[in-house]
Design a protein around this motif. Structure first.
Motif, PDB file in Angstrom:
ATOM      1  N   UNK A 101       0.817  -1.221   0.000  1.00 54.09           N
ATOM      2  CA  UNK A 101       0.000   0.000   0.000  1.00 54.09           C
ATOM      3  C   UNK A 101       0.852   1.272   0.000  1.00 54.09           C
ATOM      4  N   UNK A 102       2.160   1.137  -0.149  1.00 49.63           N
ATOM      5  CA  UNK A 102       3.063   2.280  -0.020  1.00 49.63           C
ATOM      6  C   UNK A 102       2.780   3.361  -1.062  1.00 49.63           C
ATOM      7  N   UNK A 103       2.559   2.950  -2.303  1.00 46.29           N
ATOM      8  CA  UNK A 103       2.326   3.925  -3.369  1.00 46.29           C
ATOM      9  C   UNK A 103       1.049   4.720  -3.111  1.00 46.29           C
ATOM     10  N   UNK A 110       1.036  13.209  -0.412  1.00 43.55           N
ATOM     11  CA  UNK A 110       1.339  14.304  -1.342  1.00 43.55           C
ATOM     12  C   UNK A 110       0.080  14.991  -1.862  1.00 43.55           C
ATOM     13  N   UNK A 111      -1.078  14.598  -1.320  1.00 42.06           N
ATOM     14  CA  UNK A 111      -2.367  15.166  -1.743  1.00 42.06           C
ATOM     15  C   UNK A 111      -2.630  14.941  -3.232  1.00 42.06           C
ATOM     16  N   UNK A 112      -2.186  13.804  -3.740  1.00 36.76           N
ATOM     17  CA  UNK A 112      -2.380  13.458  -5.144  1.00 36.76           C
ATOM     18  C   UNK A 112      -3.341  12.288  -5.320  1.00 36.76           C
ATOM     19  N   UNK A 113      -3.957  11.846  -4.234  1.00 42.51           N
ATOM     20  CA  UNK A 113      -4.843  10.684  -4.291  1.00 42.51           C
ATOM     21  C   UNK A 113      -6.264  11.098  -3.951  1.00 42.51           C
ATOM     22  N   UNK A 129      -5.469  -4.184  10.092  1.00 45.12           N
ATOM     23  CA  UNK A 129      -4.057  -3.862  10.260  1.00 45.12           C
ATOM     24  C   UNK A 129      -3.529  -3.070   9.075  1.00 45.12           C
ATOM     25  N   UNK A 130      -3.955  -3.425   7.871  1.00 41.67           N
ATOM     26  CA  UNK A 130      -3.522  -2.685   6.684  1.00 41.67           C
ATOM     27  C   UNK A 130      -4.052  -1.257   6.726  1.00 41.67           C
ATOM     28  N   UNK A 131      -5.331  -1.106   7.044  1.00 44.90           N
ATOM     29  CA  UNK A 131      -5.925   0.229   7.126  1.00 44.90           C
ATOM     30  C   UNK A 131      -5.257   1.051   8.222  1.00 44.90           C
ATOM     31  N   UNK A 132      -4.958   0.407   9.356  1.00 45.77           N
ATOM     32  CA  UNK A 132      -4.315   1.117  10.464  1.00 45.77           C
ATOM     33  C   UNK A 132      -2.896   1.526  10.100  1.00 45.77           C
ATOM     34  N   UNK A 133      -2.190   0.692   9.338  1.00 44.23           N
ATOM     35  CA  UNK A 133      -0.823   1.036   8.940  1.00 44.23           C
ATOM     36  C   UNK A 133      -0.817   2.246   8.011  1.00 44.23           C
ATOM     37  N   UNK A 134      -1.784   2.291   7.098  1.00 44.15           N
ATOM     38  CA  UNK A 134      -1.912   3.466   6.235  1.00 44.15           C
ATOM     39  C   UNK A 134      -2.222   4.706   7.074  1.00 44.15           C
ATOM     40  N   UNK A 135      -3.149   4.551   8.005  1.00 40.01           N
ATOM     41  CA  UNK A 135      -3.530   5.664   8.876  1.00 40.01           C
ATOM     42  C   UNK A 135      -2.334   6.173   9.668  1.00 40.01           C
ATOM     43  N   UNK A 136      -1.550   5.256  10.219  1.00 46.11           N
ATOM     44  CA  UNK A 136      -0.397   5.653  11.028  1.00 46.11           C
ATOM     45  C   UNK A 136       0.637   6.406  10.207  1.00 46.11           C
ATOM     46  N   UNK A 137       0.840   5.966   8.938  1.00 43.60           N
ATOM     47  CA  UNK A 137       1.784   6.672   8.080  1.00 43.60           C
ATOM     48  C   UNK A 137       1.295   8.083   7.773  1.00 43.60           C
ATOM     49  N   UNK A 138       0.008   8.232   7.569  1.00 46.14           N
ATOM     50  CA  UNK A 138      -0.552   9.554   7.308  1.00 46.14           C
ATOM     51  C   UNK A 138      -0.438  10.449   8.535  1.00 46.14           C
ATOM     52  N   UNK A 139      -0.695   9.873   9.699  1.00 44.18           N
ATOM     53  CA  UNK A 139      -0.608  10.638  10.943  1.00 44.18           C
ATOM     54  C   UNK A 139       0.821  11.132  11.170  1.00 44.18           C
ATOM     55  N   UNK A 258      -1.822 -22.017   7.235  1.00 43.89           N
ATOM     56  CA  UNK A 258      -1.764 -21.484   8.601  1.00 43.89           C
ATOM     57  C   UNK A 258      -0.344 -21.122   9.026  1.00 43.89           C
ATOM     58  N   UNK A 259       0.673 -21.685   8.388  1.00 41.31           N
ATOM     59  CA  UNK A 259       2.043 -21.446   8.812  1.00 41.31           C
ATOM     60  C   UNK A 259       2.711 -20.319   8.028  1.00 41.31           C
ATOM     61  N   UNK A 260       1.973 -19.672   7.121  1.00 39.13           N
ATOM     62  CA  UNK A 260       2.526 -18.608   6.307  1.00 39.13           C
ATOM     63  C   UNK A 260       1.795 -17.299   6.578  1.00 39.13           C
ATOM     64  N   UNK A 261       2.527 -16.212   6.366  1.00 33.51           N
ATOM     65  CA  UNK A 261       1.894 -14.904   6.508  1.00 33.51           C
ATOM     66  C   UNK A 261       0.959 -14.651   5.338  1.00 33.51           C
ATOM     67  N   UNK A 262      -0.101 -13.879   5.587  1.00 30.99           N
ATOM     68  CA  UNK A 262      -1.027 -13.557   4.532  1.00 30.99           C
ATOM     69  C   UNK A 262      -0.394 -12.546   3.579  1.00 30.99           C
ATOM     70  N   UNK A 263      -0.757 -12.614   2.330  1.00 27.22           N
ATOM     71  CA  UNK A 263      -0.269 -11.681   1.328  1.00 27.22           C
ATOM     72  C   UNK A 263      -1.414 -10.804   0.872  1.00 27.22           C
ATOM     73  N   UNK A 264      -1.094  -9.617   0.382  1.00 16.53           N
ATOM     74  CA  UNK A 264      -2.113  -8.702  -0.111  1.00 16.53           C
ATOM     75  C   UNK A 264      -1.799  -8.332  -1.542  1.00 16.53           C
ATOM     76  N   UNK A 265      -2.813  -8.123  -2.350  1.00 17.12           N
ATOM     77  CA  UNK A 265      -2.636  -7.687  -3.731  1.00 17.12           C
ATOM     78  C   UNK A 265      -3.549  -6.506  -4.000  1.00 17.12           C
ATOM     79  N   UNK A 266      -3.072  -5.576  -4.840  1.00 13.32           N
ATOM     80  CA  UNK A 266      -3.841  -4.380  -5.175  1.00 13.32           C
ATOM     81  C   UNK A 266      -4.306  -4.481  -6.612  1.00 13.32           C
ATOM     82  N   UNK A 267      -5.576  -4.253  -6.844  1.00  9.13           N
ATOM     83  CA  UNK A 267      -6.124  -4.255  -8.199  1.00  9.13           C
ATOM     84  C   UNK A 267      -7.072  -3.085  -8.355  1.00  9.13           C
ATOM     85  N   UNK A 268      -7.158  -2.513  -9.557  1.00 11.82           N
ATOM     86  CA  UNK A 268      -8.065  -1.378  -9.794  1.00 11.82           C
ATOM     87  C   UNK A 268      -9.516  -1.869  -9.777  1.00 11.82           C
TER      88      UNK A 268
END
Length: 268
Positions: A101-103, A110-113, A129-139, A258-268
């Protein structure tokens, strides 16, 4: 007191200023300037009433009011966020998800989104957790973020009926103008007609103001719409869902074994 006979009166006459637009002589304001130990740079003068000066001071006043409003928003937001999220240790976000979600986050900073995010996935895959991580970066970048379940966010509005220091319009303005609003786990709670009306207003205002919104939900589009139908207002439910999916990108979180971390993907 006869100011003409005071020793400081002659010193007083040395204090003068002129309008930088029309050249009119401006008088000092208040009595502080009478004291001989005050710095001339700290003396406040009356405002000129010429058109150029009025235009100049209107801009200064507007900037000051906007800053005061932002400070007021920040106070309300920080109190809500600390009560509902920081205390629950949601800052320990998955680094891989934050990287994906970095981009999006960078563009928000940058107020471009202008577009929002709808984060979907089964329970436990890390939507909040993903939403909170974005929020924390913005804060961290001094952005104003409101995050919570719909019921918690709307409870702030309901409290205005008890608290005379706030108003419903003021809180709607807050939701409509803050840098980011995150509605967590949308669709889990039964939504009333009143809540549906407020949600539509917030979404519509943010869309018009070109400000993003983040939604996390375990439901797909059709299931979310079915949940909204419980309000018995299908027309408004359809309007909300259609508008959300037009103004938002999509992130789907998928859990592996169960033994692996979850992955996330971004799609339009």
């Amino acid at each position: 007191m006869d100011l003409e006979n005071t020793k400081c009166n002659n010193y007083q006459k040395n204090f003068h200023n002129k309008c930088k637009f029309c050249g009119k002589e401006l008088k000092p304001i208040g009595l502080d300037y009478l004291y001989t130990n005050i710095s001339p740079d700290s003396i406040e003068y009356e405002r000129c009433t010429c058109n150029e000066s009025n235009e100049y001071w209107n801009k200064i006043d507007l900037k000051f009011l906007e800053q005061k409003k932002k400070e007021h928003y920040r106070e309300s937001i920080n109190q809500f966020y600390s009560q509902n999220y920081i205390s629950k240790r949601l800052t320990d976000s998955n680094k891989n998800e934050v990287e994906i979600a970095k981009d999006y986050t960078k563009k928000c900073i940058e107020n471009k989104q202008e577009n929002g995010l709808i984060i979907t996935g089964n329970t436990g895959v890390g939507k909040t957790h993903l939403a909170a991580s974005i929020s924390n970066e913005l804060i961290k970048e001094d952005k104003l973020v409101l995050m919570g379940r719909l019921s918690s966010l709307l409870d702030m509005i309901k409290e205005t009926f008890k608290d005379n220091s706030k108003s419903e319009n003021e809180l709607i303005e807050l939701f409509s103008n803050t840098d980011m609003v995150v509605i967590d786990d949308l669709g889990t709670e039964k939504i009333s007609q009143w809540a549906l009306d407020k949600l539509y207003t917030i979404i519509e205002n943010r869309n018009e103001n070109k400000l993003p919104i983040i939604i996390t939900t375990r439901f797909n589009k059709e299931s979310l719409l079915h949940r909204f139908y419980q309000s018995n207002d299908k027309e408004l439910s359809n309007a909300i869902i259609q508008k959300l999916y037009r103004m938002c990108y999509g992130i789907e979180l998928k859990g592996n074994d169960k033994n692996q971390k979850e992955k996330a993907s971004i799609s339009d």
